[in-house]
Structure formats: structure tokens, C-alpha cells
Design a protein around this motif. Structure first.
Motif, PDB file in Angstrom:
ATOM      1  N   LEU A 187       0.771  -1.293  -0.174  1.00  0.00           N
ATOM      2  CA  LEU A 187      -0.107  -0.008  -0.102  1.00  0.00           C
ATOM      3  C   LEU A 187       0.816   1.210  -0.172  1.00  0.00           C
ATOM      4  O   LEU A 187       1.902   1.254  -0.638  1.00  0.00           O
ATOM      5  N   LEU A 188       0.451   2.313   0.552  1.00  0.00           N
ATOM      6  CA  LEU A 188       1.277   3.595   0.455  1.00  0.00           C
ATOM      7  C   LEU A 188       2.270   3.567   1.857  1.00  0.00           C
ATOM      8  O   LEU A 188       3.220   3.830   1.687  1.00  0.00           O
ATOM      9  N   VAL A 189       1.879   3.788   2.913  1.00  0.00           N
ATOM     10  CA  VAL A 189       2.530   4.160   3.968  1.00  0.00           C
ATOM     11  C   VAL A 189       3.685   3.076   4.257  1.00  0.00           C
ATOM     12  O   VAL A 189       4.874   3.483   4.461  1.00  0.00           O
ATOM     13  N   ASN A 190       3.352   1.871   4.044  1.00  0.00           N
ATOM     14  CA  ASN A 190       4.199   1.075   4.578  1.00  0.00           C
ATOM     15  C   ASN A 190       5.384   0.786   3.387  1.00  0.00           C
ATOM     16  O   ASN A 190       6.562   0.447   3.793  1.00  0.00           O
ATOM     17  N   ARG A 191       5.048   1.246   2.064  1.00  0.00           N
ATOM     18  CA  ARG A 191       6.069   1.376   1.169  1.00  0.00           C
ATOM     19  C   ARG A 191       7.174   2.428   1.673  1.00  0.00           C
ATOM     20  O   ARG A 191       8.397   2.465   1.625  1.00  0.00           O
ATOM     21  N   LEU A 192       6.614   3.580   1.920  1.00  0.00           N
ATOM     22  CA  LEU A 192       7.430   4.879   2.427  1.00  0.00           C
ATOM     23  C   LEU A 192       8.197   4.200   3.796  1.00  0.00           C
ATOM     24  O   LEU A 192       9.477   4.474   4.032  1.00  0.00           O
ATOM     25  N   ALA A 193       7.377   3.513   4.522  1.00  0.00           N
ATOM     26  CA  ALA A 193       8.170   2.904   5.983  1.00  0.00           C
ATOM     27  C   ALA A 193       9.267   1.998   5.684  1.00  0.00           C
ATOM     28  O   ALA A 193      10.571   2.159   6.135  1.00  0.00           O
ATOM     29  N   GLN A 194       9.013   1.005   4.676  1.00  0.00           N
ATOM     30  CA  GLN A 194      10.176   0.270   4.213  1.00  0.00           C
ATOM     31  C   GLN A 194      11.279   0.841   3.549  1.00  0.00           C
ATOM     32  O   GLN A 194      12.363   0.387   3.941  1.00  0.00           O
ATOM     33  N   ALA A 195      11.172   1.812   3.184  1.00  0.00           N
ATOM     34  CA  ALA A 195      12.042   2.591   2.308  1.00  0.00           C
ATOM     35  C   ALA A 195      13.052   3.083   3.360  1.00  0.00           C
ATOM     36  O   ALA A 195      14.166   3.260   3.624  1.00  0.00           O
ATOM     37  N   MET A 196      12.280   3.866   4.414  1.00  0.00           N
ATOM     38  CA  MET A 196      13.284   4.191   5.566  1.00  0.00           C
ATOM     39  C   MET A 196      13.860   3.180   6.479  1.00  0.00           C
ATOM     40  O   MET A 196      15.012   3.463   6.994  1.00  0.00           O
ATOM     41  N   PHE A 197      13.027   2.400   6.563  1.00  0.00           N
ATOM     42  CA  PHE A 197      13.703   0.982   7.430  1.00  0.00           C
ATOM     43  C   PHE A 197      15.003   0.580   6.686  1.00  0.00           C
ATOM     44  O   PHE A 197      16.180   0.406   7.282  1.00  0.00           O
ATOM     45  N   ARG A 198      14.950   0.400   5.437  1.00  0.00           N
ATOM     46  CA  ARG A 198      15.920  -0.179   4.615  1.00  0.00           C
ATOM     47  C   ARG A 198      17.186   0.493   4.751  1.00  0.00           C
ATOM     48  O   ARG A 198      18.310   0.144   4.851  1.00  0.00           O
ATOM     49  N   GLU A 199      16.836   2.067   4.633  1.00  0.00           N
ATOM     50  CA  GLU A 199      18.144   2.899   4.751  1.00  0.00           C
ATOM     51  C   GLU A 199      18.677   2.841   6.049  1.00  0.00           C
ATOM     52  O   GLU A 199      19.803   3.029   6.281  1.00  0.00           O
ATOM     53  N   SER A 200      17.901   3.138   7.259  1.00  0.00           N
ATOM     54  CA  SER A 200      18.122   3.043   8.418  1.00  0.00           C
ATOM     55  C   SER A 200      19.114   1.821   8.795  1.00  0.00           C
ATOM     56  O   SER A 200      20.119   1.979   9.527  1.00  0.00           O
ATOM     57  N   LEU A 201      18.797   0.664   8.474  1.00  0.00           N
ATOM     58  CA  LEU A 201      19.429  -0.508   8.835  1.00  0.00           C
ATOM     59  C   LEU A 201      20.850  -0.599   7.862  1.00  0.00           C
ATOM     60  O   LEU A 201      21.761  -0.802   8.638  1.00  0.00           O
ATOM     61  N   TYR A 202      21.033   0.004   6.871  1.00  0.00           N
ATOM     62  CA  TYR A 202      22.144   0.226   6.151  1.00  0.00           C
ATOM     63  C   TYR A 202      23.055   1.172   6.608  1.00  0.00           C
ATOM     64  O   TYR A 202      24.081   0.740   6.733  1.00  0.00           O
ATOM     65  N   LEU A 203      22.469   2.204   7.256  1.00  0.00           N
ATOM     66  CA  LEU A 203      23.411   3.043   8.057  1.00  0.00           C
ATOM     67  C   LEU A 203      24.007   2.595   9.161  1.00  0.00           C
ATOM     68  O   LEU A 203      25.196   2.905   9.513  1.00  0.00           O
ATOM     69  N   ILE A 204      23.217   1.795   9.861  1.00  0.00           N
ATOM     70  CA  ILE A 204      23.722   1.121  11.212  1.00  0.00           C
ATOM     71  C   ILE A 204      24.750   0.159  10.719  1.00  0.00           C
ATOM     72  O   ILE A 204      25.911   0.049  11.106  1.00  0.00           O
TER      73      ILE A 204
END
Length: 310
Positions: A187-204
């Protein structure tokens, strides 16, 4: 007034039931086990206790609301219900079984609204005898407090069904509805959230920042900024030229993995899977989980505008 049912007695089902009885709807909740139904009743009661503690409801409101609630393991109790929220596991086999049970006892005018967060409306419509009556109505946790609902029809959903769902959600349930024009996974919000989660885990993983500092950045910049103005309003304010230049510098280094990241697979292997396990990205033994629960709800207390039963 719609006659509401909720199929599923987990966290989402309990919150949907809290919202519905809190707005004066007699609500039937169907679960699969006596212990699960008791946990559901306790969760609903706790939701009301939180509202009472904030001065947003009274003990009498809670008692009147709980009188509107029926908890059962018998799908036949859904007979006569006109609008049913489905809140079971993200598994097509499980959902198909639930839909068959619902359609066996409900009339042809009953709307089936799935709370799925990742499955498509097309995939769900293929599981039912009356796909024209099915929509996705995806809430966000805590579902009785956070006002947004993503409403998604399949290509086979009747316009009148979509209108009825929107009327219920925006009307007596006082939800903020976003209507997706096209069916997409997540859907909409989870697509935005997954993009942020992916980038956040990558930065960690890259040693750029800790979970604590990433959350601090989100809470004090991203969250506050976009709580008052929209993401794309901000994009327009910055302007296309500057956003183009920023993108040209940043896009090449953004995480673009299509695989589940190592930090997640390692956590699954070690059992460090989040709050319930006591350890995830944070050590939850050092955090106050009750305080976190209230903090999670805090932004929405001021938006509460229920038709509380007396």
C-alpha cells in the motif's frame, strides 16, 4: 447504522473493536481460542483504561462500551453483520478459510474489509465468492488511536461498496481516509516506511549512526517537520532545482538492496527479534515498555473525537 463484526482477536482486532464500541457500535469479535479471546478482552479493557487515565473517557463510558461487545469463537455469530473487518494473519490460506466462514453466514450486502498491510486487493478478491463486496481498509497501530486508514478497492469492487466503506470510516468512526488509485504491494505508508527502514538498517550496518541517533533524527526533524506540512509540500517549497541537485549527490549512495538485510537475519538467528524478545535494535530490558506504550499513543490523544457510549 452498519452492524459491525471483527474477525480476528489479535492486536489489530482488539483495537478495531475498541474503536467501534467506542463509537456506539454493537460489535461481534470472532477468534479461534478461548485464551485468545480472553487476551483480546483484556487488551480492549487496557485500551479503555489508557483513555480514562488521560481524562478522555470515564469508567461509565468503558462499561457502556464493553456492553456493546460480543466475543466468540463461532463465526455464525456474524450473521446479520453488514460490515466486517478481517484482521487475521497475512496468509492467503488463512484468509481464504476466514472468508469462506464469513460468506457462509453473511448476506450478499455484507462488506468484507481486510486490514492487510501487504497483500493486494486483487489477491484477496480472488479468494471470495463476492469480490465486488471486498475492500482493503488498512489501519495503523494503535489502530483505535491513529486516525489514518488506507482504503483500496480491487478492480472488481463495486463503487457503492467503496462509498459505503468511506462513509463509515470518515463518518462515525472519524478516520482520515486515503484512497489508493491502484493496487500495489505494501500500500502507501508501508512502502514509505520500508524505504526508511532499509536505509536506516544500512546506515547502522555501515557504521554511520546508531539506532538511537537515527531515531533522534527522525523524531526531532523528519517526524516534526512532516507532522505539520506534507512531505511533498516540503519538496515543492525546496523546489525542483535544489531537490534535483541533492538527489544527484545522494541517490548513488542510497541503499538499494533487494535482499533482507544482515542485521535482520542475524537477529532472527540469535532470537533477538524486538520488544517481545527483550532485545532487537535496542536492549528493551533497559527501556520502560509501559512508558513506550503511552508514548506511542500520545500524539493521538488530542485528536480523539468519539461518539462515546453512555
Amino acid at each position: 447504522m452498519e452492524k459491525i463484526g471483527v474477525y480476528g482477536s489479535g492486536v489489530i482486532g482488539a483495537c478495531e473493536a475498541t474503536l467501534c464500541i467506542g463509537n456506539g457500535f454493537e460489535t461481534v469479535v470472532v477468534g479461534h481460542s478461548a485464551p485468545g479471546l480472553e487476551r483480546c478482552r483484556a487488551a480492549i479493557g487496557k485500551n479503555w483504561d489508557d483513555l480514562i487515565a488521560q481524562g478522555l473517557a470515564t469508567q461509565r463510558n468503558k462499561e457502556a462500551a464493553m456492553e456493546l461487545l460480543t466475543l466468540t469463537d463461532d463465526p455464525a455469530a456474524l450473521a446479520g453483520r453488514t460490515f466486517i473487518f478481517e484482521a487475521v494473519a497475512e496468509d492467503l490460506t488463512v484468509k481464504q478459510s476466514v472468508y469462506a466462514a464469513v460468506e457462509a453466514v453473511c448476506g450478499a450486502d455484507t462488506i468484507l474489509a481486510s486490514c492487510t498491510s501487504s497483500l493486494t486487493a486483487a489477491a484477496l478478491a480472488a479468494l471470495v465468492e463476492r469480490p465486488e463486496r471486498l475492500v482493503i481498509a488498512h489501519p495503523f497501530q494503535p489502530a483505535h488511536m491513529l486516525p489514518l486508514v488506507e482504503l483500496v478497492p480491487s478492480e472488481r469492487t463495486e463503487p457503492a461498496v467503496l462509498d459505503r466503506a468511506k462513509t463509515l470510516l470518515e463518518g462515525r468512526l472519524d478516520r482520515q481516509v486515503v484512497l489508493l488509485r491502484r493496487d500495489v504491494p505494501g500500500l502507501l505508508v508501508n512502502r514509505l516506511a520500508q524505504a526508511m527502514f532499509r536505509e536506516s538498517l544500512y546506515l547502522i550496518e555501515q557504521g554511520v549512526a546508531t539506532a538511537e541517533d537515527i531515531d533522534k533524527a527522525v523524531k526531532w526533524a523528519v517526524g516534526k517537520r512532516y507532522a505539520s506540512i506534507g512531505l511533498l509540500e516540503y519538496f515543492d517549497e525546496v523546489g525542483f532545482q535544489l531537490e534535483r541537485d541533492i538527489a544527484a549527490n545522494v541517490y548513488p549512495s542510497l541503499c538499494d538492496t533487494k535482499d533482507i538485510q544482515g542485521i535482520v537475519t542475524a537477529g532472527l538467528e540469535s532470537g533477538k527479534t524486538g520488544v517481545a524478545a527483550g532485545q532487537g535494535l535496542y536492549d528493551w530490558s533497559k527501556k520502560d515498555v509501559a512508558e513506550f506504550r503511552m508514548r506511542k499513543q500520545a500524539p493521538y490523544f488530542t485528536d480523539l473525537n468519539w461518539n462515546l457510549p453512555e
